[in-house]
Design an enzyme around this catalytic site. Structure first.
Site, PDB file in Angstrom:
ATOM      1  N   ARG A  47      27.430  49.413  29.669  1.00 45.12           N
ATOM      2  CA  ARG A  47      27.597  49.389  31.126  1.00 45.12           C
ATOM      3  C   ARG A  47      26.862  48.195  31.724  1.00 45.12           C
ATOM      4  O   ARG A  47      27.313  47.584  32.686  1.00 45.12           O
ATOM      5  CB  ARG A  47      27.126  50.698  31.778  1.00 45.12           C
ATOM      6  CG  ARG A  47      27.245  50.667  33.307  1.00 45.12           C
ATOM      7  CD  ARG A  47      27.345  52.048  33.945  1.00 45.12           C
ATOM      8  NE  ARG A  47      26.336  52.977  33.479  1.00 45.12           N
ATOM      9  CZ  ARG A  47      25.029  52.906  33.775  1.00 45.12           C
ATOM     10  NH1 ARG A  47      24.575  51.943  34.557  1.00 45.12           N
ATOM     11  NH2 ARG A  47      24.174  53.781  33.292  1.00 45.12           N
ATOM     12  N   TYR A  99      45.100  41.089  52.505  1.00 40.73           N
ATOM     13  CA  TYR A  99      45.759  42.074  51.630  1.00 40.73           C
ATOM     14  C   TYR A  99      45.671  43.461  52.268  1.00 40.73           C
ATOM     15  O   TYR A  99      44.610  43.854  52.762  1.00 40.73           O
ATOM     16  CB  TYR A  99      45.047  42.042  50.267  1.00 40.73           C
ATOM     17  CG  TYR A  99      45.565  43.019  49.265  1.00 40.73           C
ATOM     18  CD1 TYR A  99      46.807  42.833  48.661  1.00 40.73           C
ATOM     19  CD2 TYR A  99      44.818  44.126  48.900  1.00 40.73           C
ATOM     20  CE1 TYR A  99      47.279  43.724  47.726  1.00 40.73           C
ATOM     21  CE2 TYR A  99      45.281  45.029  47.957  1.00 40.73           C
ATOM     22  CZ  TYR A  99      46.514  44.826  47.373  1.00 40.73           C
ATOM     23  OH  TYR A  99      46.969  45.720  46.442  1.00 40.73           O
TER      24      TYR A  99
HETATM   25  C1  LIG Z   1      46.471  42.827  44.413  1.00 41.04           C
HETATM   26  C2  LIG Z   1      45.556  42.193  45.376  1.00 41.04           C
HETATM   27  C3  LIG Z   1      44.319  42.771  45.679  1.00 41.04           C
HETATM   28  C4  LIG Z   1      43.883  44.095  45.098  1.00 41.04           C
HETATM   29  O1  LIG Z   1      43.673  44.029  43.736  1.00 41.04           O
HETATM   30  P1  LIG Z   1      43.865  45.260  42.708  1.00 41.04           P
HETATM   31  O2  LIG Z   1      43.665  44.629  41.391  1.00 41.04           O
HETATM   32  O3  LIG Z   1      45.232  45.829  42.947  1.00 41.04           O
HETATM   33  O4  LIG Z   1      42.825  46.276  43.047  1.00 41.04           O
HETATM   34  C5  LIG Z   1      43.493  42.106  46.579  1.00 41.04           C
HETATM   35  N1  LIG Z   1      43.864  40.939  47.155  1.00 41.04           N
HETATM   36  C6  LIG Z   1      45.046  40.359  46.891  1.00 41.04           C
HETATM   37  C7  LIG Z   1      45.390  39.085  47.571  1.00 41.04           C
HETATM   38  C8  LIG Z   1      45.937  40.958  46.000  1.00 41.04           C
HETATM   39  O5  LIG Z   1      47.120  40.363  45.761  1.00 41.04           O
END
Ligand SMILES: *Cc1c(COP(=O)(O)O)cnc(C)c1O
Length: 375
Positions: A47, A99
């Protein structure tokens, strides 16, 4: 070394014992101590550190021109760690088109815990300057943005953040360090969903935070990772690290294909607008030319119609899969408004494309087939 070479050299090989060129995967959760109680191998418990995770973190720090990096089991876990490192009473200024999951995280998980958030259009620097205050601890930007593919000025935004002693963090998932390095433009932190281009094959989830400095802020993020148990499995870290070796080749082709598709869509009679910074009349064209080395593999476009017409197009393609996510070898198409649900800001007429590594002519034929539903 240039970034392409650094990416390949991140394998670290050959392995010291077997001389294997590709690195082994270390699944052991625990590591032997010496007679004096020390850990001569440099690891104690998985970890707190694992050879595959450490190799990935070192590689990401190098590619982003940062001092240190922490790898997480998803992009959202990485964002969570950054926001969790704030104190109650701190204020965040976030891009209003970040996002979707980032917006949900800030709104639903952190606002109730005393972190106040202001969402602002980061293309409007005056609006950002008006939104920051003495309590602002974090500016969160994302460029190119999702799903409108807008470009915002990393250097100018970092300056505004530093003016109130806030840190500037940028989600660099879409550009990748191959096309854009925010830390070199003045940012303090870079976040990645390595699920996308860095892993590159739609088969592993991961996230990362890279810090310009090995400082107290990063120590806190490291604490959230290790003490909070927010760690990627060794195999996942191995897969993402492996993805880095072909990143430069893949990004070159993603960008070339996206450019070809953007030009095709721009000239199609059923398409009313294309968002792609590589198009000369795109509002982000000039800025992208300055802060990016190419225009990326993501684009979005409006069709002449609303939700039903957009869904007819996404259902009409055969080669391009109708699925969420991005950054893999397969091209993906998505109607973001129906994917995000009732609180979406995405227009109903908008379709997003993650342009993959197929031949561009096959992709154009497929889009022609999908758009035929409208003509
Ligand atoms: C997919 C994405 C995320 C989130 O990532 P995960 O791996 O799905 O948790 C954050 N920011 C952007 C721009 C993304 O495309």
């Amino acid at each position: 070394m240039r970034i392409e070479t650094l990416a390949v050299a991140s394998s670290g090989g050959p392995d010291e014992t077997s001389l294997a060129i590709a690195p082994p995967i270390t699944l052991s959760t625990t590591f032997e101590r010496a007679a004096d109680g020390s850990y001569p191998g440099g690891f104690d418990y998985s970890r707190s550190g694992n050879p595959n995770r450490n190799a990935l973190e070192t590689a990401l720090a190098r590619l982003e021109a940062g001092a240190v990096a922490a790898a997480f089991p998803s992009g959202m876990a990485a964002t969570f760690a950054v926001v969790f490192s704030l104190e109650p009473g701190d204020h965040v200024v976030s891009a209003d088109d970040a996002y979707y999951g980032t917006t949900v995280l800030l709104n639903r998980l952190f606002e109730q815990r005393g972190v106040e958030v202001t969402f602002v259009d980061m293309a409007d620097l005056d609006a950002v300057a008006a939104a920051v205050r003495p309590q602002t601890a974090l500016l969160w930007g994302e460029t190119p943005s999702n799903p409108m593919i807008r470009i915002t000025d990393i250097e100018a935004l970092s300056d505004i953040a530093h003016g109130v002693d806030a840190i500037a963090a940028f989600d660099n998932t879409w550009a990748t360090p191959l096309l854009q390095r925010p830390l070199e433009l003045g940012a303090d932190l870079v976040m990645h969903s390595t699920t996308k281009y860095l892993g590159g094959h739609s088969d592993v989830m991961g996230g990362a935070v890279v810090s310009k400095g090995d400082d107290a802020r990063f120590e806190r993020i490291r604490e959230v990772q290790v003490e909070g148990g927010s760690i990627p499995a060794p195999f996942d870290a191995w897969l993402v690290r492996r993805g880095l070796e072909s990143l430069a080749a893949r990004m070159t082709m993603h960008c070339a294909n996206a450019g070809a598709l953007a030009r095709f869509l721009d000239g199609h009679r059923a398409v009313t607008k294309v968002h792609y910074p590589g198009l000369p009349d795109d509002p982000g064209h000039e800025l992208a030319g300055r802060q990016m080395s190419d225009y990326g593999g993501m684009l979005s476009f409006h069709i002449d119609g609303g939700r039903d017409e957009a869904l007819a197009v996404t259902a009409g393609v055969r080669l391009i899969a109708q699925a969420t996510s991005l950054g893999g070898t397969h091209s993906l198409i998505e109607h973001r408004a129906s994917a995000e649900g009732p609180t979406t800001r995405a227009p109903e007429s908008l379709i997003r494309l993650s342009v993959g590594l197929e031949h561009p002519d096959d992709l154009i034929e497929d889009l022609e087939r999908g758009l035929a539903a409208l003509t």
